[in-house]
Scaffold this motif. Structure first.
Motif: not given
Length: 83
Positions: A45-53, A55-60, A70-83
């Motif tokens: 669920g919404r835990g993806i936001y915590t995981a993204k934060i 990972l970006c802190q460890v690998h900026p 479940d589906t094997g598809e990329e959730l493109k709206s949430e995929s991003k580049r860390c800054s």
């Protein structure tokens, strides 16, 4: 006061529509496009936001890909580049 209440009510309704559900894996890639080795970041669920934060802190400079496990598809709206 009534306008403030109406704005808060509208924001609450909009937030309810964006609730994430499902199981996801957040994968970090380095600048050359290689998967960054380390533990798998799984989220529900919404835990993806915590995981993204995290990972970006460890690998900026990483690029993140959020995959629905479940589906094997990329959730493109949430995929991003860390800054």
């Amino acid at each position: 006061m009534k306008k403030i209440f109406m704005m808060l009510a509208a924001i609450s309704l909009l937030n309810g529509c964006v609730v994430m559900s499902g199981n996801y894996e957040v994968i970090a890639y380095d600048e050359s496009g290689q998967v960054i080795k380390g533990p798998r970041m799984m989220a529900s669920g919404r835990g993806i936001y915590t995981a993204k934060i995290a990972l970006c802190q460890v690998h900026p400079k990483a690029s993140l890909k959020v995959m629905n496990t479940d589906t094997g598809e990329e959730l493109k709206s949430e995929s991003k580049r860390c800054s």
